[in-house]
Motif scaffolding. Structure first.
Motif, PDB file in Angstrom:
ATOM      1  N   VAL A  46      44.349  42.355  43.247  1.00 32.95           N
ATOM      2  CA  VAL A  46      42.996  42.851  42.996  1.00 32.95           C
ATOM      3  C   VAL A  46      42.093  42.646  44.201  1.00 32.95           C
ATOM      4  O   VAL A  46      42.035  41.550  44.769  1.00 32.95           O
ATOM      5  N   VAL A  47      41.369  43.710  44.572  1.00 40.39           N
ATOM      6  CA  VAL A  47      40.287  43.623  45.543  1.00 40.39           C
ATOM      7  C   VAL A  47      38.993  43.417  44.757  1.00 40.39           C
ATOM      8  O   VAL A  47      38.604  44.276  43.959  1.00 40.39           O
ATOM      9  N   CYS A  48      38.360  42.272  44.976  1.00 35.86           N
ATOM     10  CA  CYS A  48      37.123  41.919  44.278  1.00 35.86           C
ATOM     11  C   CYS A  48      35.946  42.293  45.166  1.00 35.86           C
ATOM     12  O   CYS A  48      35.668  41.636  46.171  1.00 35.86           O
ATOM     13  N   ALA A  49      35.248  43.360  44.804  1.00 37.31           N
ATOM     14  CA  ALA A  49      34.136  43.854  45.613  1.00 37.31           C
ATOM     15  C   ALA A  49      32.809  43.504  44.962  1.00 37.31           C
ATOM     16  O   ALA A  49      32.647  43.633  43.747  1.00 37.31           O
ATOM     17  N   ASP A  50      31.857  43.069  45.785  1.00 41.17           N
ATOM     18  CA  ASP A  50      30.540  42.717  45.260  1.00 41.17           C
ATOM     19  C   ASP A  50      29.556  42.692  46.422  1.00 41.17           C
ATOM     20  O   ASP A  50      29.950  42.557  47.589  1.00 41.17           O
ATOM     21  N   ILE A  51      28.272  42.785  46.107  1.00 39.12           N
ATOM     22  CA  ILE A  51      27.226  42.745  47.125  1.00 39.12           C
ATOM     23  C   ILE A  51      26.490  41.415  47.135  1.00 39.12           C
ATOM     24  O   ILE A  51      25.688  41.143  48.025  1.00 39.12           O
ATOM     25  N   SER A  52      26.776  40.560  46.169  1.00 39.27           N
ATOM     26  CA  SER A  52      25.986  39.355  45.940  1.00 39.27           C
ATOM     27  C   SER A  52      26.195  38.258  46.980  1.00 39.27           C
ATOM     28  O   SER A  52      25.374  37.353  47.095  1.00 39.27           O
ATOM     29  N   GLY A  53      27.318  38.308  47.691  1.00 39.31           N
ATOM     30  CA  GLY A  53      27.670  37.204  48.574  1.00 39.31           C
ATOM     31  C   GLY A  53      28.570  36.179  47.896  1.00 39.31           C
ATOM     32  O   GLY A  53      29.032  35.234  48.536  1.00 39.31           O
ATOM     33  N   LYS A  54      28.838  36.380  46.602  1.00 40.56           N
ATOM     34  CA  LYS A  54      29.677  35.452  45.846  1.00 40.56           C
ATOM     35  C   LYS A  54      31.092  35.982  45.657  1.00 40.56           C
ATOM     36  O   LYS A  54      31.891  35.388  44.934  1.00 40.56           O
ATOM     37  N   GLU A  55      31.393  37.104  46.331  1.00 41.07           N
ATOM     38  CA  GLU A  55      32.700  37.722  46.123  1.00 41.07           C
ATOM     39  C   GLU A  55      33.849  36.850  46.628  1.00 41.07           C
ATOM     40  O   GLU A  55      34.929  36.827  46.035  1.00 41.07           O
ATOM     41  N   ASN A  56      33.632  36.099  47.722  1.00 45.34           N
ATOM     42  CA  ASN A  56      34.686  35.224  48.229  1.00 45.34           C
ATOM     43  C   ASN A  56      35.008  34.124  47.230  1.00 45.34           C
ATOM     44  O   ASN A  56      36.179  33.811  46.976  1.00 45.34           O
ATOM     45  N   GLN A  57      33.983  33.532  46.661  1.00 49.22           N
ATOM     46  CA  GLN A  57      34.166  32.492  45.657  1.00 49.22           C
ATOM     47  C   GLN A  57      34.884  33.040  44.429  1.00 49.22           C
ATOM     48  O   GLN A  57      35.774  32.398  43.872  1.00 49.22           O
ATOM     49  N   SER A  58      34.487  34.241  44.019  1.00 46.72           N
ATOM     50  CA  SER A  58      35.102  34.858  42.850  1.00 46.72           C
ATOM     51  C   SER A  58      36.582  35.119  43.081  1.00 46.72           C
ATOM     52  O   SER A  58      37.423  34.802  42.226  1.00 46.72           O
ATOM     53  N   ALA A 111      51.847  44.770  36.206  1.00 44.24           N
ATOM     54  CA  ALA A 111      52.774  44.282  37.227  1.00 44.24           C
ATOM     55  C   ALA A 111      53.024  45.340  38.284  1.00 44.24           C
ATOM     56  O   ALA A 111      53.325  46.498  37.973  1.00 44.24           O
ATOM     57  N   GLY A 112      52.873  44.950  39.553  1.00 46.27           N
ATOM     58  CA  GLY A 112      53.128  45.841  40.672  1.00 46.27           C
ATOM     59  C   GLY A 112      51.975  46.755  41.025  1.00 46.27           C
ATOM     60  O   GLY A 112      52.057  47.498  42.004  1.00 46.27           O
ATOM     61  N   LYS A 113      50.889  46.723  40.263  1.00 45.65           N
ATOM     62  CA  LYS A 113      49.758  47.611  40.518  1.00 45.65           C
ATOM     63  C   LYS A 113      48.717  46.931  41.409  1.00 45.65           C
ATOM     64  O   LYS A 113      48.601  45.712  41.448  1.00 45.65           O
ATOM     65  N   VAL A 114      47.968  47.773  42.114  1.00 47.03           N
ATOM     66  CA  VAL A 114      46.871  47.321  42.973  1.00 47.03           C
ATOM     67  C   VAL A 114      45.583  47.887  42.405  1.00 47.03           C
ATOM     68  O   VAL A 114      45.489  49.084  42.113  1.00 47.03           O
ATOM     69  N   ALA A 115      44.584  47.017  42.258  1.00 46.00           N
ATOM     70  CA  ALA A 115      43.319  47.421  41.643  1.00 46.00           C
ATOM     71  C   ALA A 115      42.142  47.042  42.526  1.00 46.00           C
ATOM     72  O   ALA A 115      42.169  46.039  43.236  1.00 46.00           O
ATOM     73  N   VAL A 116      41.097  47.848  42.445  1.00 48.49           N
ATOM     74  CA  VAL A 116      39.792  47.520  43.009  1.00 48.49           C
ATOM     75  C   VAL A 116      38.821  47.375  41.846  1.00 48.49           C
ATOM     76  O   VAL A 116      38.753  48.249  40.971  1.00 48.49           O
ATOM     77  N   VAL A 117      38.083  46.277  41.835  1.00 44.51           N
ATOM     78  CA  VAL A 117      37.062  46.030  40.819  1.00 44.51           C
ATOM     79  C   VAL A 117      35.734  45.819  41.523  1.00 44.51           C
ATOM     80  O   VAL A 117      35.610  44.922  42.363  1.00 44.51           O
TER      81      VAL A 117
END
Length: 253
Positions: free
Chosen positions: A40-52, A12-18
């Motif tokens: 959470v910041v969801c980072a990816d190179i696949s192009g599916k990061e928005n969907q995720s 709770a209250g934390k910010v994460a990058v994955v």
């Protein structure tokens, strides 16, 4: 169960990058982090990061990032701080196994990419992520290594070297920041049923495809996510510099 970042939770209250958040261990971890209260910041190179990220609700946003590119990693960290005001957890998870075989048969460009994605990415994530954590009092870094980084595996010399580098980078960096509020640990997955383990696989693993792990089954992405959650949370506040096998007993054989 709907995904949201409201209410109490272990993050709770934390910010994460994955990183590598669009599939497998990364997506399972991002989902669990959101359920436990993190943004959470969801980072990816696949192009599916928005969907995720969209599947996880308002607690997650997407970033397209090549984790071996310094500018992309800087932008990834800047997005977390710019959107959410801080960075508390960095899960350097993105990686891939590459081809198997004797190192004498590897092309140099394959070697370079394996090392870049599996090892340089961890260096870059920490290089740019740790200063953001220090600015707000500290945080937790979790790096995805592998059992291949702990024991030798035939046909895996280059991958094992990169993941062994992750283990030693984790241990050494943990000493650098041990008194500054930043904890740095690694998880070492055994054979886990993800798209990387068996490309194109859908559903559960076939009954006749049993990995050489004492528990006689594949690991699940959710089990690796649970380990990452423990290391991200304050429950592991006295743990740093460790490489935790999550491997069904593989390393202990």
């Amino acid at each position: 169960m709907s995904e949201n970042s409201s209410g109490a939770g272990r993050l709770a209250g934390k910010v994460a990058v994955v990183t590598g958040a669009a599939s497998g261990i990364g997506h399972a971890t991002a989902a669990l982090f959101v359920r436990e209260g993190a943004r959470v910041v969801c980072a990816d190179i696949s192009g599916k990061e928005n969907q995720s990220a969209a599947a996880l609700g308002a607690g997650a946003i997407a970033v397209h990032a090549d984790v071996a590119d310094p500018e992309a990693v800087q932008q990834m960290i800047a997005t977390a701080v710019g959107e959410f005001g801080r960075l508390d957890v960095l899960f350097n998870n993105a990686g891939y196994g590459g081809p198997r075989g004797p190192l004498t048969e590897f092309d140099d460009d394959i070697y370079d990419r394996l090392v870049a994605v599996n090892l340089k990415s961890v260096y870059l994530g920490m290089k740019y992520g740790i200063p953001a954590m220090l600015a707000t009092g500290g945080g937790s870094v979790i790096n995805t290594a592998s059992t291949a980084g702990l024991v030798g595996q035939k046909g895996q010399a280059v991958y094992a070297a990169a993941k062994g580098g992750v283990v030693q980078m984790t241990k050494s960096a943990a000493l650098d920041f041990a008194t500054q509020g930043v904890r740095i640990n690694a998880i070492c997955p055994g054979m886990t049923w993800t798209g990387l383990a068996h490309r194109g696989a859908g559903g559960p693993p076939p009954a006749d495809l049993v990995p050489p792990q004492p528990m006689k089954r594949w690991g699940r992405s959710e089990e690796l996510a649970a380990a990452a959650l423990f290391l991200a949370s304050d429950e592991s506040s006295f743990i740093t510099g460790t490489a935790l096998p999550v491997d069904g007993g593989y390393v202990a054989r």
